[in-house]
Scaffold this motif. Sequence first.
Motif, PDB file in Angstrom:
ATOM      1  N   ASN A   6      -4.535  -7.992   1.688  1.00 39.70           N
ATOM      2  CA  ASN A   6      -4.024  -7.164   0.595  1.00 39.70           C
ATOM      3  C   ASN A   6      -4.099  -7.938  -0.731  1.00 39.70           C
ATOM      4  O   ASN A   6      -4.561  -9.078  -0.775  1.00 39.70           O
ATOM      5  CB  ASN A   6      -2.585  -6.704   0.887  1.00 39.70           C
ATOM      6  N   LYS A   7      -3.626  -7.331  -1.791  1.00 40.75           N
ATOM      7  CA  LYS A   7      -3.738  -7.957  -3.117  1.00 40.75           C
ATOM      8  C   LYS A   7      -2.405  -8.556  -3.577  1.00 40.75           C
ATOM      9  O   LYS A   7      -2.046  -8.466  -4.750  1.00 40.75           O
ATOM     10  CB  LYS A   7      -4.232  -6.926  -4.128  1.00 40.75           C
ATOM     11  N   SER A   8      -1.706  -9.168  -2.663  1.00 46.06           N
ATOM     12  CA  SER A   8      -0.410  -9.768  -2.980  1.00 46.06           C
ATOM     13  C   SER A   8      -0.587 -11.143  -3.614  1.00 46.06           C
ATOM     14  O   SER A   8      -1.684 -11.719  -3.607  1.00 46.06           O
ATOM     15  CB  SER A   8       0.425  -9.902  -1.706  1.00 46.06           C
ATOM     16  N   THR A  11      -1.881 -13.721  -1.213  1.00 46.97           N
ATOM     17  CA  THR A  11      -3.338 -13.765  -1.054  1.00 46.97           C
ATOM     18  C   THR A  11      -3.969 -14.609  -2.150  1.00 46.97           C
ATOM     19  O   THR A  11      -4.883 -15.409  -1.893  1.00 46.97           O
ATOM     20  CB  THR A  11      -3.928 -12.343  -1.079  1.00 46.97           C
ATOM     21  N   VAL A  72      -1.202  -9.323   5.074  1.00 49.41           N
ATOM     22  CA  VAL A  72      -1.682  -8.162   5.840  1.00 49.41           C
ATOM     23  C   VAL A  72      -0.582  -7.104   5.881  1.00 49.41           C
ATOM     24  O   VAL A  72       0.598  -7.424   5.880  1.00 49.41           O
ATOM     25  CB  VAL A  72      -2.087  -8.562   7.276  1.00 49.41           C
ATOM     26  N   ASP A  73      -0.991  -5.848   5.917  1.00 51.56           N
ATOM     27  CA  ASP A  73      -0.034  -4.741   5.920  1.00 51.56           C
ATOM     28  C   ASP A  73       0.137  -4.120   7.308  1.00 51.56           C
ATOM     29  O   ASP A  73       1.165  -3.516   7.602  1.00 51.56           O
ATOM     30  CB  ASP A  73      -0.467  -3.654   4.930  1.00 51.56           C
TER      31      ASP A  73
END
Length: 242
Positions: A6-8, A11, A72-73
């Motif tokens: 994801n774009k957290s 990351t 990850v989601d």
Amino acid sequence: MYTQFNKSKQTLQYVHSIRKARRQNRRKGDGTYYERHHIIPKCMGGSDAKSNLVLLTADEHFRAHWLLPDMVDDKNQKYKMLCALNRMTHSNSAQKRVGTVQLYAVARRKRSEAMIGRKLTDENRAKLIAANTGRKATAETRAKMSVTRTGKKRSDETKAKISAANRGRKITAETRAKMSESQKGKKHTAETIAKMSETQKGKKPTAETRAKMSESQKGKKHTAETRAKISAARKGKKCFNL
């Protein structure tokens, strides 16, 4: 390459750490301890190709796995990342671990929380049994397991499962000796004695069991305290001659 994540901010930190390590052109044997890390985890389709591998210090490796669960989601993927993180809390002769006790504790707690409500498949259970067959826990490990279980009460469902799993099993002489040794000097509480008495009501021992009990008591002498208890328990009871 990082599209699986994801774009957290986790990351971004992860990517920055990997790129920094790669720019340094690291080599094993250059005087610094390194561990090989899969940039895209194998459980997410990552390969053993050189392009997917990077050398990290023990601290960097632990922190990389610390970040992965938040990258990850998908719940299943998150659980796998937490399992990998939990394994990172263990040192061995081949791998060194750096990090605070607090980080390790949080890692283990997160994995424990992720397991709540999760049911193992028959395949997973079979794998766990196979992996642990023949393993012997050290005295230290057994002591830790004992401490974690102190004060915990099993549900009726758990007790029923344990009882069903043990039906028909024969205990070896060695195991019986160990069980006997572990119980020496221990005294049952009044509550435990009452429960044991309740479970035995109406049960009749087989001829084989009676013979074993008789054999085990041969040569044994009751203490004065035991004799007094037996006498007190028999008071008021009537004996009938058949």
